[in-house]
Write an enzyme that holds these catalytic residues in place. Structure first.
Site, PDB file in Angstrom:
ATOM      1  N   ARG A  87       7.762  61.239  -1.981  1.00 38.04           N
ATOM      2  CA  ARG A  87       6.301  61.222  -2.209  1.00 38.04           C
ATOM      3  C   ARG A  87       5.618  62.111  -1.176  1.00 38.04           C
ATOM      4  O   ARG A  87       6.265  62.698  -0.302  1.00 38.04           O
ATOM      5  CB  ARG A  87       5.780  59.794  -2.111  1.00 38.04           C
ATOM      6  CG  ARG A  87       5.963  59.207  -0.709  1.00 38.04           C
ATOM      7  CD  ARG A  87       5.514  57.770  -0.655  1.00 38.04           C
ATOM      8  NE  ARG A  87       5.273  57.373   0.716  1.00 38.04           N
ATOM      9  CZ  ARG A  87       5.425  56.143   1.169  1.00 38.04           C
ATOM     10  NH1 ARG A  87       5.828  55.195   0.358  1.00 38.04           N
ATOM     11  NH2 ARG A  87       5.166  55.860   2.429  1.00 38.04           N
ATOM     12  N   ILE A 114       3.901  64.566   1.311  1.00 38.83           N
ATOM     13  CA  ILE A 114       4.192  65.933   1.757  1.00 38.83           C
ATOM     14  C   ILE A 114       5.631  66.321   1.387  1.00 38.83           C
ATOM     15  O   ILE A 114       5.892  67.450   0.965  1.00 38.83           O
ATOM     16  CB  ILE A 114       3.942  66.045   3.278  1.00 38.83           C
ATOM     17  CG1 ILE A 114       2.443  65.841   3.577  1.00 38.83           C
ATOM     18  CG2 ILE A 114       4.415  67.391   3.809  1.00 38.83           C
ATOM     19  CD1 ILE A 114       2.093  65.767   5.060  1.00 38.83           C
ATOM     20  N   ASN A 174      11.246  66.019   7.261  1.00 38.01           N
ATOM     21  CA  ASN A 174       9.884  65.583   6.927  1.00 38.01           C
ATOM     22  C   ASN A 174       9.691  64.072   7.052  1.00 38.01           C
ATOM     23  O   ASN A 174       8.576  63.623   7.320  1.00 38.01           O
ATOM     24  CB  ASN A 174       9.547  66.050   5.506  1.00 38.01           C
ATOM     25  CG  ASN A 174       8.349  65.312   4.935  1.00 38.01           C
ATOM     26  OD1 ASN A 174       7.207  65.595   5.293  1.00 38.01           O
ATOM     27  ND2 ASN A 174       8.597  64.314   4.091  1.00 38.01           N
ATOM     28  N   ALA A 175      10.771  63.281   6.874  1.00 36.13           N
ATOM     29  CA  ALA A 175      10.616  61.811   6.895  1.00 36.13           C
ATOM     30  C   ALA A 175       9.928  61.395   8.183  1.00 36.13           C
ATOM     31  O   ALA A 175      10.276  61.869   9.267  1.00 36.13           O
ATOM     32  CB  ALA A 175      11.979  61.136   6.785  1.00 36.13           C
ATOM     33  N   GLY A 176       8.936  60.549   8.047  1.00 31.18           N
ATOM     34  CA  GLY A 176       8.220  60.098   9.242  1.00 31.18           C
ATOM     35  C   GLY A 176       7.500  58.804   8.942  1.00 31.18           C
ATOM     36  O   GLY A 176       7.155  58.524   7.788  1.00 31.18           O
ATOM     37  N   LEU A 224      -1.212  50.712  23.098  1.00 25.43           N
ATOM     38  CA  LEU A 224       0.017  50.535  23.882  1.00 25.43           C
ATOM     39  C   LEU A 224       0.200  49.078  24.327  1.00 25.43           C
ATOM     40  O   LEU A 224       1.303  48.540  24.267  1.00 25.43           O
ATOM     41  CB  LEU A 224      -0.017  51.481  25.092  1.00 25.43           C
ATOM     42  CG  LEU A 224       1.233  51.527  25.951  1.00 25.43           C
ATOM     43  CD1 LEU A 224       2.474  51.868  25.136  1.00 25.43           C
ATOM     44  CD2 LEU A 224       1.055  52.555  27.073  1.00 25.43           C
ATOM     45  N   TYR A 255       3.864  57.381  17.972  1.00 28.13           N
ATOM     46  CA  TYR A 255       3.877  58.482  16.997  1.00 28.13           C
ATOM     47  C   TYR A 255       3.685  59.842  17.704  1.00 28.13           C
ATOM     48  O   TYR A 255       4.416  60.798  17.463  1.00 28.13           O
ATOM     49  CB  TYR A 255       2.753  58.232  15.986  1.00 28.13           C
ATOM     50  CG  TYR A 255       2.662  59.214  14.851  1.00 28.13           C
ATOM     51  CD1 TYR A 255       3.562  59.184  13.794  1.00 28.13           C
ATOM     52  CD2 TYR A 255       1.648  60.171  14.815  1.00 28.13           C
ATOM     53  CE1 TYR A 255       3.466  60.074  12.732  1.00 28.13           C
ATOM     54  CE2 TYR A 255       1.542  61.063  13.756  1.00 28.13           C
ATOM     55  CZ  TYR A 255       2.448  61.004  12.718  1.00 28.13           C
ATOM     56  OH  TYR A 255       2.335  61.895  11.676  1.00 28.13           O
ATOM     57  N   THR A 280      -2.776  62.160   1.812  1.00 27.09           N
ATOM     58  CA  THR A 280      -1.566  61.482   1.314  1.00 27.09           C
ATOM     59  C   THR A 280      -1.769  59.979   1.426  1.00 27.09           C
ATOM     60  O   THR A 280      -2.783  59.517   1.929  1.00 27.09           O
ATOM     61  CB  THR A 280      -0.311  61.831   2.166  1.00 27.09           C
ATOM     62  OG1 THR A 280      -0.512  61.309   3.475  1.00 27.09           O
ATOM     63  CG2 THR A 280      -0.038  63.308   2.215  1.00 27.09           C
TER      64      THR A 280
HETATM   65  P1  NAD Z   1       4.608  59.308   3.514  1.00 26.41           P
HETATM   66  O1  NAD Z   1       4.627  57.986   4.199  1.00 26.41           O
HETATM   67  O2  NAD Z   1       3.861  59.429   2.242  1.00 26.41           O
HETATM   68  O3  NAD Z   1       6.104  59.811   3.277  1.00 26.41           O
HETATM   69  C1  NAD Z   1       7.129  59.679   4.241  1.00 26.41           C
HETATM   70  C2  NAD Z   1       8.442  59.514   3.520  1.00 26.41           C
HETATM   71  O4  NAD Z   1       9.476  59.370   4.513  1.00 26.41           O
HETATM   72  C3  NAD Z   1       8.475  58.264   2.640  1.00 26.41           C
HETATM   73  O5  NAD Z   1       8.913  58.601   1.349  1.00 26.41           O
HETATM   74  C4  NAD Z   1       9.457  57.361   3.342  1.00 26.41           C
HETATM   75  O6  NAD Z   1      10.181  56.507   2.479  1.00 26.41           O
HETATM   76  C5  NAD Z   1      10.376  58.381   4.034  1.00 26.41           C
HETATM   77  N1  NAD Z   1      11.130  57.743   5.122  1.00 26.41           N
HETATM   78  C6  NAD Z   1      10.641  56.910   6.064  1.00 26.41           C
HETATM   79  N2  NAD Z   1      11.632  56.462   6.843  1.00 26.41           N
HETATM   80  C7  NAD Z   1      12.774  57.029   6.390  1.00 26.41           C
HETATM   81  C8  NAD Z   1      14.134  56.941   6.786  1.00 26.41           C
HETATM   82  N3  NAD Z   1      14.520  56.166   7.794  1.00 26.41           N
HETATM   83  N4  NAD Z   1      15.055  57.658   6.094  1.00 26.41           N
HETATM   84  C9  NAD Z   1      14.677  58.443   5.057  1.00 26.41           C
HETATM   85  N5  NAD Z   1      13.401  58.559   4.642  1.00 26.41           N
HETATM   86  C10 NAD Z   1      12.462  57.851   5.295  1.00 26.41           C
HETATM   87  O7  NAD Z   1       4.085  60.340   4.609  1.00 26.41           O
HETATM   88  P2  NAD Z   1       3.417  61.798   4.466  1.00 26.41           P
HETATM   89  O8  NAD Z   1       1.974  61.665   4.718  1.00 26.41           O
HETATM   90  O9  NAD Z   1       3.903  62.497   3.252  1.00 26.41           O
HETATM   91  O10 NAD Z   1       4.037  62.483   5.774  1.00 26.41           O
HETATM   92  C11 NAD Z   1       5.200  63.297   5.776  1.00 26.41           C
HETATM   93  C12 NAD Z   1       5.421  63.821   7.183  1.00 26.41           C
HETATM   94  O11 NAD Z   1       4.256  64.522   7.620  1.00 26.41           O
HETATM   95  C13 NAD Z   1       5.654  62.722   8.220  1.00 26.41           C
HETATM   96  O12 NAD Z   1       6.609  63.168   9.170  1.00 26.41           O
HETATM   97  C14 NAD Z   1       4.301  62.566   8.872  1.00 26.41           C
HETATM   98  O13 NAD Z   1       4.403  62.052  10.172  1.00 26.41           O
HETATM   99  C15 NAD Z   1       3.820  64.007   8.868  1.00 26.41           C
HETATM  100  N6  NAD Z   1       2.365  64.156   8.977  1.00 26.41           N
HETATM  101  C16 NAD Z   1       1.520  63.708   7.990  1.00 26.41           C
HETATM  102  C17 NAD Z   1       0.154  63.886   8.128  1.00 26.41           C
HETATM  103  C18 NAD Z   1      -0.818  63.451   7.071  1.00 26.41           C
HETATM  104  O14 NAD Z   1      -2.015  63.678   7.243  1.00 26.41           O
HETATM  105  N7  NAD Z   1      -0.392  62.857   5.984  1.00 26.41           N
HETATM  106  C19 NAD Z   1      -0.358  64.497   9.270  1.00 26.41           C
HETATM  107  C20 NAD Z   1       0.519  64.919  10.249  1.00 26.41           C
HETATM  108  C21 NAD Z   1       1.888  64.764  10.084  1.00 26.41           C
END
Ligand code: NAD
Length: 433
Positions: free
Chosen positions: A203, A205, A274-276, A283, A339, A374
């Site tokens: 899903r 990004i 990308n997973a995050g 804190l 984070y 997202t």
């Molecule tokens: P999201 O939560 O929609 O998607 C993250 C995906 O990572 C999910 O599908 C989740 O199941 C997967 N995931 C989590 N833990 C996992 C694991 N242990 N093994 C495999 N997959 C795993 O998040 P997003 O908004 O699409 O963000 C994607 C990336 O971009 C992340 O690293 C996030 O930190 C970074 N990011 C997002 C934003 C934003 O504004 N959305 C801003 C800065 C950075």
């Protein structure tokens, strides 16, 4: 996930109200559509230096409104000569059309020895970042430092910046170094015959990254946790790729990935971490589990996967590793010590591995997204969400595809000179600027 202010401000009545009241007026950003011209108008070039041939190749005759203004500042070797920037841009900057592009090309100051030359080249940063803030109507400005000898390596970067693919990238400083020049056979499908791994691809990004890499010709292996299985299969089917259910933090993940790619694809070309996850708490209130979970998914697992792939020789030559950092990792954020630590660590990962990757004919870079629309940001409280959308030069949030297009530029085989960069996809966010 739609931005109500953006919808209002782009309506006829909203345009009238926002202009009368001096409110932010977010433009409708022009994004890439296959078959459409890269820019909406011609490119005017200026300046003089080492990149003359590059400039000639990108100049397109035609009258204002311009789609792009490109200036070669590599010939500037003292502060007095910076006046050439004013001389070129002052008469034409108002003739840049909507969603136009400004690109200034310079020499990395750290590669120069004469004090006036270092000063003049470093000064370009202030110029470009200010131009980016002055531009309206969805236009962007970037500075590209091109190393001596890297002139043939700049093509993929200019193609990205002088196109709708860089819609939400602005005020950035990019470094292009000398590397083996690899031209894709087909610029429309530069990733043909390449195999990519995208983690967290079910899903947001990650799904957009899978789509864009597949559009560019790659076979994409979409990875996510088992709980996301059905969404993951949907994405993998949509992009004609493969689904791989795996928790990236499990101890055997690196070995399983090595085995998977060596058996099925004889290696992997592009790895996108990308997973995050977020586990936000100040804190004092943060539990050890919340700390560990974020550091483990967002950082430690990536280091272990890199290590496993590199030791096994599974990342092929001219390979790519891409990290996904965040502006929180640059600016810090309340309630996100875990984070932001993990995302700053991703920048450290890029910096420390870049020389090793270069020695293997490969690269490692990161994107640092700002506010992207997202599910992750939809969970942010409304007031903070709206502030996140507005606190940047574009006065709006970005889309997952904006991050994906930036990663596709890194992944392009012709981007072999783009190594060790952290490019923010944040519409020039005020945070950490
Ligand atoms: P999201 O939560 O929609 O998607 C993250 C995906 O990572 C999910 O599908 C989740 O199941 C997967 N995931 C989590 N833990 C996992 C694991 N242990 N093994 C495999 N997959 C795993 O998040 P997003 O908004 O699409 O963000 C994607 C990336 O971009 C992340 O690293 C996030 O930190 C970074 N990011 C997002 C934003 C934003 O504004 N959305 C801003 C800065 C950075």
């Amino acid at each position: 996930m739609s931005d109500p202010y953006l919808q209002f401000a782009q309506s006829g009545f909203g345009r009238f109200v926002t202009s009368r009241l001096g409110l932010p007026r977010p433009a409708r950003l022009r994004r890439h559509r296959p078959g459409q011209p890269a820019l909406a108008g011609p490119v005017l070039t200026g300046g003089a230096g080492r990149l003359d041939a590059v400039l000639k190749a990108h100049a397109t005759g035609g009258d204002a409104p311009y789609g792009g203004l490109v200036f070669d500042a590599t010939g500037i070797d003292n502060p007095e000569q910076l006046r050439a920037l004013h001389a070129f841009f002052n008469p034409v900057i108002r003739q840049l059309g909507p969603c136009g592009r400004v690109v200034v090309l310079g020499t990395p100051p750290e590669e120069l020895t004469s004090v006036p030359a270092v000063v003049a080249q470093r000064a370009l940063e202030g110029f470009v970042r200010s131009v980016a803030k002055e531009l309206r109507s969805g236009s962007t400005a970037q500075l590209v430092y091109v190393s001596e000898g890297a002139e043939p390596n700049v093509e993929s970067t200019l193609r990205f910046l002088l196109s709708a693919k860089s819609a939400y990238v602005s005020g950035q400083v990019i470094r292009v170094g000398a590397a083996e020049v690899v031209e894709p056979l087909d610029w429309e499908h530069p990733l043909a015959d390449r195999v990519a791994l995208v983690t967290g691809a079910s899903r947001g990004i990650g799904a957009a990254i899978a789509e864009v890499l597949a559009r560019d010709g790659a076979h994409v292996v979409c990875l996510d946790i088992a709980a996301q299985g059905s969404e993951l299969s949907e994405v993998a089917n949509r992009v004609g790729g493969s689904a791989l259910q795996m928790d990236i933090t499990s101890p055997d993940a690196p070995a399983r990935l090595v085995e998977y790619f060596q058996l099925r694809h004889e290696g992997v070309d592009i790895v996108v971490h990308n997973a995050g996850i977020t586990r936000d708490k100040t804190l004092a209130k943060m539990t050890e589990d919340q700390w560990d979970a974020v550091l483990s998914v967002n950082l430690a697992s990536q280091l272990r996967v890199n290590d496993g792939l590199l030791k096994a020789g599974a990342l092929r030559r001219n390979g790519r590793i891409v990290g996904v950092s965040s502006i929180a990792g640059i600016a810090g954020n309340v309630g996100q010590t875990n984070y932001a630590t993990s995302k700053a660590g991703v920048i450290g990962m890029v910096r420390s591995l870049a020389p090793e990757l270069a020695s293997r004919g490969s690269t490692i870079n990161a994107v640092a997204p700002g506010f992207i629309e997202t599910r992750m940001t939809a969970a942010v409280p409304l007031f903070i969400r709206q502030a996140g959308r507005l606190m940047n030069s574009m006065s709006q949030g970005g889309l997952p595809v904006d991050v994906a297009e930036t990663i596709a530029w890194y992944a392009n085989p012709a981007s072999s000179g783009v190594n060790g960069n952290v490019v923010r996809v944040c519409g020039q966010s005020l945070l950490g600027a």
